[in-house]
Scaffold this motif. Structure first.
Motif, PDB file in Angstrom:
ATOM      1  N   GLU A  13       0.877  -1.144  -0.144  1.00  0.00           N
ATOM      2  CA  GLU A  13      -0.052   0.066   0.114  1.00  0.00           C
ATOM      3  C   GLU A  13       0.920   1.206  -0.009  1.00  0.00           C
ATOM      4  O   GLU A  13       2.043   1.091   0.430  1.00  0.00           O
ATOM      5  CB  GLU A  13      -0.812   0.098   1.361  1.00  0.00           C
ATOM      6  N   TYR A  14       0.299   2.394  -0.704  1.00  0.00           N
ATOM      7  CA  TYR A  14       0.808   3.588  -0.562  1.00  0.00           C
ATOM      8  C   TYR A  14       0.153   4.379   0.578  1.00  0.00           C
ATOM      9  O   TYR A  14      -1.098   4.372   0.136  1.00  0.00           O
ATOM     10  CB  TYR A  14       1.040   4.290  -1.856  1.00  0.00           C
ATOM     11  N   ALA A  15       0.592   5.072   1.372  1.00  0.00           N
ATOM     12  CA  ALA A  15      -0.389   5.934   2.174  1.00  0.00           C
ATOM     13  C   ALA A  15      -0.164   7.355   1.501  1.00  0.00           C
ATOM     14  O   ALA A  15       0.798   8.049   1.110  1.00  0.00           O
ATOM     15  CB  ALA A  15       0.439   6.334   3.721  1.00  0.00           C
ATOM     16  N   SER A  16      -1.385   8.145   1.136  1.00  0.00           N
ATOM     17  CA  SER A  16      -1.515   9.162   0.244  1.00  0.00           C
ATOM     18  C   SER A  16      -2.622  10.244   0.896  1.00  0.00           C
ATOM     19  O   SER A  16      -3.450   9.640   1.600  1.00  0.00           O
ATOM     20  CB  SER A  16      -1.887   9.010  -1.169  1.00  0.00           C
ATOM     21  N   PRO A  17      -2.487  11.508   0.763  1.00  0.00           N
ATOM     22  CA  PRO A  17      -3.127  12.329   1.651  1.00  0.00           C
ATOM     23  C   PRO A  17      -4.684  12.088   1.191  1.00  0.00           C
ATOM     24  O   PRO A  17      -5.672  12.152   2.096  1.00  0.00           O
ATOM     25  CB  PRO A  17      -2.777  13.818   0.901  1.00  0.00           C
ATOM     26  N   LYS A  47       2.491  -3.047 -11.238  1.00  0.00           N
ATOM     27  CA  LYS A  47       3.600  -4.015 -11.799  1.00  0.00           C
ATOM     28  C   LYS A  47       4.879  -3.632 -11.212  1.00  0.00           C
ATOM     29  O   LYS A  47       5.610  -4.521 -10.585  1.00  0.00           O
ATOM     30  CB  LYS A  47       3.896  -4.174 -13.212  1.00  0.00           C
ATOM     31  N   SER A  48       5.245  -2.474 -11.273  1.00  0.00           N
ATOM     32  CA  SER A  48       6.370  -1.752 -10.490  1.00  0.00           C
ATOM     33  C   SER A  48       6.609  -2.171  -8.966  1.00  0.00           C
ATOM     34  O   SER A  48       7.758  -2.565  -8.631  1.00  0.00           O
ATOM     35  CB  SER A  48       6.882  -0.368 -11.058  1.00  0.00           C
ATOM     36  N   THR A  49       5.242  -1.794  -8.478  1.00  0.00           N
ATOM     37  CA  THR A  49       5.297  -2.121  -6.991  1.00  0.00           C
ATOM     38  C   THR A  49       5.762  -3.496  -6.579  1.00  0.00           C
ATOM     39  O   THR A  49       6.148  -3.522  -5.670  1.00  0.00           O
ATOM     40  CB  THR A  49       3.699  -1.445  -6.639  1.00  0.00           C
ATOM     41  N   THR A  50       4.794  -4.337  -7.554  1.00  0.00           N
ATOM     42  CA  THR A  50       5.196  -5.690  -7.127  1.00  0.00           C
ATOM     43  C   THR A  50       6.461  -6.024  -7.215  1.00  0.00           C
ATOM     44  O   THR A  50       7.154  -6.697  -6.409  1.00  0.00           O
ATOM     45  CB  THR A  50       4.386  -6.446  -7.953  1.00  0.00           C
ATOM     46  N   PRO A  60       9.146   4.541   1.782  1.00  0.00           N
ATOM     47  CA  PRO A  60       7.910   5.223   2.187  1.00  0.00           C
ATOM     48  C   PRO A  60       7.381   6.413   1.155  1.00  0.00           C
ATOM     49  O   PRO A  60       8.471   6.931   0.573  1.00  0.00           O
ATOM     50  CB  PRO A  60       8.287   5.966   3.457  1.00  0.00           C
ATOM     51  N   PRO A  61       6.104   6.531   1.161  1.00  0.00           N
ATOM     52  CA  PRO A  61       4.946   6.006   1.615  1.00  0.00           C
ATOM     53  C   PRO A  61       4.668   4.632   1.187  1.00  0.00           C
ATOM     54  O   PRO A  61       3.438   4.224   1.701  1.00  0.00           O
ATOM     55  CB  PRO A  61       3.993   6.891   1.310  1.00  0.00           C
ATOM     56  N   ALA A  62       5.579   3.873   0.766  1.00  0.00           N
ATOM     57  CA  ALA A  62       4.989   2.454   0.402  1.00  0.00           C
ATOM     58  C   ALA A  62       5.178   1.547   1.593  1.00  0.00           C
ATOM     59  O   ALA A  62       6.219   1.727   2.248  1.00  0.00           O
ATOM     60  CB  ALA A  62       5.974   2.101  -0.700  1.00  0.00           C
ATOM     61  N   THR A 210       7.041  -4.964 -18.841  1.00  0.00           N
ATOM     62  CA  THR A 210       6.940  -4.092 -19.947  1.00  0.00           C
ATOM     63  C   THR A 210       5.559  -3.863 -20.522  1.00  0.00           C
ATOM     64  O   THR A 210       4.510  -4.583 -20.238  1.00  0.00           O
ATOM     65  CB  THR A 210       7.907  -4.634 -21.313  1.00  0.00           C
ATOM     66  N   HIS A 211       5.471  -2.533 -21.244  1.00  0.00           N
ATOM     67  CA  HIS A 211       3.976  -1.980 -21.587  1.00  0.00           C
ATOM     68  C   HIS A 211       4.041  -2.823 -22.928  1.00  0.00           C
ATOM     69  O   HIS A 211       2.828  -2.979 -23.742  1.00  0.00           O
ATOM     70  CB  HIS A 211       4.108  -0.713 -21.919  1.00  0.00           C
ATOM     71  N   ASP A 212       4.799  -3.740 -23.620  1.00  0.00           N
ATOM     72  CA  ASP A 212       5.316  -3.898 -24.847  1.00  0.00           C
ATOM     73  C   ASP A 212       4.721  -5.289 -24.908  1.00  0.00           C
ATOM     74  O   ASP A 212       5.605  -6.282 -24.971  1.00  0.00           O
ATOM     75  CB  ASP A 212       6.560  -3.656 -25.472  1.00  0.00           C
TER      76      ASP A 212
HETATM   77  N1  LIG Z   1       4.411   6.839  -3.985  1.00  0.00           N
HETATM   78  C1  LIG Z   1       3.265   6.687  -4.362  1.00  0.00           C
HETATM   79  N2  LIG Z   1       2.413   7.331  -3.373  1.00  0.00           N
HETATM   80  C2  LIG Z   1       1.022   7.136  -3.853  1.00  0.00           C
HETATM   81  N3  LIG Z   1       0.848   6.217  -4.963  1.00  0.00           N
HETATM   82  C3  LIG Z   1       1.709   5.705  -5.634  1.00  0.00           C
HETATM   83  C4  LIG Z   1       2.912   5.852  -5.446  1.00  0.00           C
HETATM   84  N4  LIG Z   1       3.664   5.324  -6.328  1.00  0.00           N
HETATM   85  C5  LIG Z   1       2.938   4.587  -6.898  1.00  0.00           C
HETATM   86  N5  LIG Z   1       1.575   4.749  -6.656  1.00  0.00           N
HETATM   87  C6  LIG Z   1       0.215   4.109  -7.082  1.00  0.00           C
HETATM   88  O1  LIG Z   1       0.360   2.645  -7.193  1.00  0.00           O
HETATM   89  C7  LIG Z   1      -0.228   2.286  -8.224  1.00  0.00           C
HETATM   90  C8  LIG Z   1       0.687   1.244  -8.802  1.00  0.00           C
HETATM   91  O2  LIG Z   1       1.783   1.765  -9.409  1.00  0.00           O
HETATM   92  P1  LIG Z   1       2.967   1.080 -10.227  1.00  0.00           P
HETATM   93  O3  LIG Z   1       4.028   2.228 -10.420  1.00  0.00           O
HETATM   94  O4  LIG Z   1       3.095  -0.042  -9.361  1.00  0.00           O
HETATM   95  O5  LIG Z   1       2.222   0.794 -11.626  1.00  0.00           O
HETATM   96  P2  LIG Z   1       2.581   0.072 -12.939  1.00  0.00           P
HETATM   97  O6  LIG Z   1       1.761  -0.866 -13.349  1.00  0.00           O
HETATM   98  O7  LIG Z   1       4.164  -0.307 -12.558  1.00  0.00           O
HETATM   99  O8  LIG Z   1       2.437   1.382 -13.720  1.00  0.00           O
HETATM  100  P3  LIG Z   1       3.374   1.789 -14.803  1.00  0.00           P
HETATM  101  O9  LIG Z   1       3.369   0.702 -16.098  1.00  0.00           O
HETATM  102  O10 LIG Z   1       2.957   3.096 -15.361  1.00  0.00           O
HETATM  103  O11 LIG Z   1       4.987   1.865 -14.523  1.00  0.00           O
HETATM  104  C9  LIG Z   1      -0.581   3.272  -9.329  1.00  0.00           C
HETATM  105  O12 LIG Z   1      -2.150   3.590  -9.005  1.00  0.00           O
HETATM  106  C10 LIG Z   1       0.147   4.485  -8.686  1.00  0.00           C
HETATM  107  O13 LIG Z   1      -0.606   5.870  -8.955  1.00  0.00           O
END
Ligand SMILES: Nc1ncnc2c1ncn2[C@@H]1O[C@H](COP(=O)(O)OP(=O)(O)OP(=O)(O)O)[C@@H](O)[C@H]1O
Length: 331
Positions: A13-17, A47-50, A60-62, A210-212
């Motif tokens: 999770e990301y903590a956001s406002p 994807k990147s978050t994973t 943080p905030p992840a 990748t997006h591709d």
């Molecule tokens: N620092 C952050 N604070 C709040 N939300 C975030 C933050 N970083 C990422 N997110 C949110 O987390 C979600 C997943 O983002 P992520 O970058 O992992 O996606 P992705 O599939 O890799 O996208 P992309 O293909 O554009 O790189 C998105 O909704 C993004 O807005």
């Protein structure tokens, strides 16, 4: 095939406002030894978050709120930073989209390669520089570039250096997050074939993002499809080429020109992905799904094994038959 990486119920999770963004919500998949596994899905699906969660790059905030990541049966999520640092590069390494994010702009390439080796391997500076020379050869870069600073190299050359660095300690898993996206098509092709060649030679596994999608179908033996923080389908390349199961995967594949076959109009997916702070109830894809049923609105589908993979969709029943058929048979 032997399992190398096992990701179970990963929640980040990301903590956001505005509230908590559930960017990875119960993601589970496994990667076998020597396998190239792809992760696909629209921008922002997690994807990147994973990838960052697996490689301990979340800042943080992840926050990793639940789940397990096992590499060669070692639980990574509970290791101390020092323990994880011992595995970084030697067991798991990462290549990011922008090589400049991986490289130190004020250090010569040779020193960077040697330093990253010396941090993990007990050897002399001379031995490390010799290894750096071998690595340059592996990625087809001229030796004299060891004396260059990153800004003196082209984008493609920099990405080759980063790949060399990622392979410097023979890791078993290399995570590649959009490794060629910032490069032009010709350079991209060269890098991709180099990655494939090195993977064949050394046998490491790759988590490829990748997006591709056509590129992904060319490179990966299995692919996981993410939608709004959820992994909705895992399938082999052949299964995806023959006919993806999840309606989202079907739409995603229709959004790209076919690698082979006749030219057709691209369809795309109507609407846009949901806000991950307040995702829809039930199946997160239901507001955009042309095949949605009443139960898709309320009940979240669980991932069930189907064919060589899994699919989380109410259209599929317990045995992987279409849900419609399953319910018709029971009536
Ligand atoms: N620092 C952050 N604070 C709040 N939300 C975030 C933050 N970083 C990422 N997110 C949110 O987390 C979600 C997943 O983002 P992520 O970058 O992992 O996606 P992705 O599939 O890799 O996208 P992309 O293909 O554009 O790189 C998105 O909704 C993004 O807005």
């Amino acid at each position: 095939m032997m399992e190398l990486l096992k990701v179970s119920n990963l929640c980040i999770e990301y903590a956001s406002p505005r509230g908590i963004v559930k960017a990875a919500d119960g993601v589970s998949f496994a990667i076998n030894r020597g396998e190239i596994f792809g992760l696909a899905g629209e921008s922002g699906c997690g994807k990147s978050t994973t990838a960052y969660g697996i490689s301990r790059l979340l800042r943080p905030p992840a926050r990793l709120s639940a789940g397990s990541v096992k590499l060669e049966d070692v639980e990574l999520t509970t290791l101390s930073d020092a323990e994880f640092d011992r595995l970084r590069w030697s067991k798991i390494s990462i290549v990011l989209q922008s090589a400049m994010n991986n490289l130190n702009p004020v250090m010569k390439i040779g020193d960077q390669l040697a330093d990253s080796i010396l941090t993990h391997e007990p050897m002399t500076k001379q031995q490390a520089l010799q290894r750096a020379r071998e690595l340059m050869q592996l990625v087809d870069l001229p030796m004299d570039r060891l004396g260059s600073f990153p800004h003196e190299l082209s984008g493609g050359m920099r990405q080759r250096v980063v790949i060399a660095m990622a392979l410097s300690l023979n890791p078993s898993l290399v995570i590649m997050d959009e490794p060629t996206t910032a490069l032009d098509v010709v350079v991209q092709k060269g890098i991709v074939s180099k990655i494939m060649e090195l993977q064949q030679t050394f046998g490491f596994s790759i988590l490829f993002i990748t997006h591709d999608l056509p590129l992904m179908l060319e490179m990966c033996s299995r692919i996981g499809i993410m939608y709004a923080g959820k992994l909705v389908e895992v399938a082999s390349r052949e299964e995806l080429l023959e006919g993806p199961r999840h309606p989202y995967t079907q739409g995603l594949l229709r959004s790209f020109p076919s690698v082979s076959g006749p030219r057709k109009r691209l369809a795309g997916i109507p609407g846009s992905p949901p806000d991950l702070i307040t995702p829809p109830a039930g199946c997160r894809f239901h507001p955009r799904c042309g095949q949605a049923k009443p139960r898709c609105i309320n009940a979240e589908p669980i991932a069930l094994p189907v064919g060589e993979g899994v699919v989380a969709c109410h259209l599929y029943g317990e045995e992987g038959t279409a849900y419609e058929q399953a319910s018709a048979a029971s009536e």
